[in-house]
Design an enzyme around this catalytic site. Structure first.
Site, PDB file in Angstrom:
ATOM      1  N   ASN A  73      -8.259 -79.189   3.971  1.00 23.53           N
ATOM      2  CA  ASN A  73      -6.961 -79.709   4.758  1.00 23.53           C
ATOM      3  C   ASN A  73      -7.451 -78.796   5.781  1.00 23.53           C
ATOM      4  O   ASN A  73      -7.136 -77.905   6.651  1.00 23.53           O
ATOM      5  CB  ASN A  73      -5.861 -79.413   4.128  1.00 23.53           C
ATOM      6  CG  ASN A  73      -5.130 -79.990   2.635  1.00 23.53           C
ATOM      7  OD1 ASN A  73      -5.980 -81.373   2.547  1.00 23.53           O
ATOM      8  ND2 ASN A  73      -4.650 -79.354   1.481  1.00 23.53           N
TER       9      ASN A  73
ATOM     10  N   HIS B   1     -10.047 -72.527   5.158  1.00 21.37           N
ATOM     11  CA  HIS B   1      -9.776 -72.434   3.923  1.00 21.37           C
ATOM     12  C   HIS B   1     -10.637 -73.644   2.952  1.00 21.37           C
ATOM     13  O   HIS B   1     -10.543 -75.152   3.201  1.00 21.37           O
ATOM     14  CB  HIS B   1      -8.626 -72.038   3.375  1.00 21.37           C
ATOM     15  CG  HIS B   1      -7.941 -72.607   3.346  1.00 21.37           C
ATOM     16  ND1 HIS B   1      -6.845 -72.499   4.887  1.00 21.37           N
ATOM     17  CD2 HIS B   1      -6.724 -73.660   2.877  1.00 21.37           C
ATOM     18  CE1 HIS B   1      -5.335 -73.748   4.068  1.00 21.37           C
ATOM     19  NE2 HIS B   1      -5.453 -74.332   3.193  1.00 21.37           N
TER      20      HIS B   1
HETATM   21  P1  DGP Z   1      -3.570 -76.141   3.012  1.00 21.98           P
HETATM   22  O1  DGP Z   1      -2.113 -76.960   2.943  1.00 21.98           O
HETATM   23  O2  DGP Z   1      -4.372 -76.437   2.965  1.00 21.98           O
HETATM   24  O3  DGP Z   1      -2.861 -74.406   4.351  1.00 21.98           O
HETATM   25  O4  DGP Z   1      -3.335 -74.862   1.834  1.00 21.98           O
HETATM   26  C1  DGP Z   1      -2.865 -73.732   1.846  1.00 21.98           C
HETATM   27  C2  DGP Z   1      -2.583 -73.479   0.275  1.00 21.98           C
HETATM   28  O5  DGP Z   1      -2.530 -71.910   0.692  1.00 21.98           O
HETATM   29  C3  DGP Z   1      -0.888 -73.612  -0.116  1.00 21.98           C
HETATM   30  O6  DGP Z   1      -2.354 -74.274  -1.532  1.00 21.98           O
HETATM   31  C4  DGP Z   1      -0.340 -72.569  -0.798  1.00 21.98           C
HETATM   32  C5  DGP Z   1      -1.366 -70.902   0.084  1.00 21.98           C
HETATM   33  N1  DGP Z   1      -0.581 -69.908  -0.021  1.00 21.98           N
HETATM   34  C6  DGP Z   1      -0.051 -69.906   1.647  1.00 21.98           C
HETATM   35  N2  DGP Z   1       0.554 -68.873   1.544  1.00 21.98           N
HETATM   36  C7  DGP Z   1      -0.163 -68.548   0.409  1.00 21.98           C
HETATM   37  C8  DGP Z   1      -0.153 -66.446   0.232  1.00 21.98           C
HETATM   38  O7  DGP Z   1       0.712 -65.530   0.624  1.00 21.98           O
HETATM   39  N3  DGP Z   1      -0.878 -65.832  -0.755  1.00 21.98           N
HETATM   40  C9  DGP Z   1      -1.831 -67.307  -1.365  1.00 21.98           C
HETATM   41  N4  DGP Z   1      -2.576 -66.455  -2.423  1.00 21.98           N
HETATM   42  N5  DGP Z   1      -1.682 -68.440  -1.369  1.00 21.98           N
HETATM   43  C10 DGP Z   1      -1.488 -68.455  -0.067  1.00 21.98           C
END
Ligand code: DGP
Length: 115
Positions: free
Chosen positions: A85, A98
């Site tokens: 994304n 990511h």
């Molecule tokens: P995006 O929409 O592509 O920016 O997805 C971000 C992703 O990151 C979402 O699926 C949830 C994940 N995420 C957000 N905060 C945290 C966190 O503190 N720890 C982990 N492991 N994942 C997180």
């Protein structure tokens, strides 16, 4: 970046379920999994998004990690989806580049009209 949640996970300043790491790349479980397998692959170094002047070499290392994670998570034979994304229209919410690796069930999501 001091206020970046993924930089903090990489630095082990906050908890994260890290499943793979090397000199360039870290992979950890998404905190809010959308499917049984939902792992994020990130560069150790902070880049806001895929267009943030990242070298082809590092991009290669990131994407080369995808099949490793797929195999580790047991979805290499059944298939999976890889998502990056990007920006507002791409609904990027965490501004550290990511790669989502999603699998473990038939993908419920199809591209459709914007809501
Ligand atoms: P995006 O929409 O592509 O920016 O997805 C971000 C992703 O990151 C979402 O699926 C949830 C994940 N995420 C957000 N905060 C945290 C966190 O503190 N720890 C982990 N492991 N994942 C997180």
């Amino acid at each position: 970046m001091s206020d970046c949640i993924f930089c903090k996970i990489i630095a082990k300043e906050i908890p994260g379920t890290i499943v793979y790491e090397d000199e360039y790349v870290v992979a950890f479980e998404d905190v809010n999994p959308q499917l049984p397998v939902h792992t994020l692959i990130v560069p150790r170094e902070h880049y806001d998004h895929i267009g943030d002047d990242i070298s082809p070499e590092l991009l290669g290392k990131l994407f080369a990690t995808v099949p490793l994670i797929a195999k580790m998570k047991g979805v290499d034979q059944t298939g999976y989806r890889v998502v990056v994304n990007t920006g507002e229209d791409g609904r990027q919410t965490v501004h550290h580049l990511h790669i989502h690796v999603l699998g473990g069930a038939l993908m419920p999501i199809r591209m459709g009209p914007a809501d």
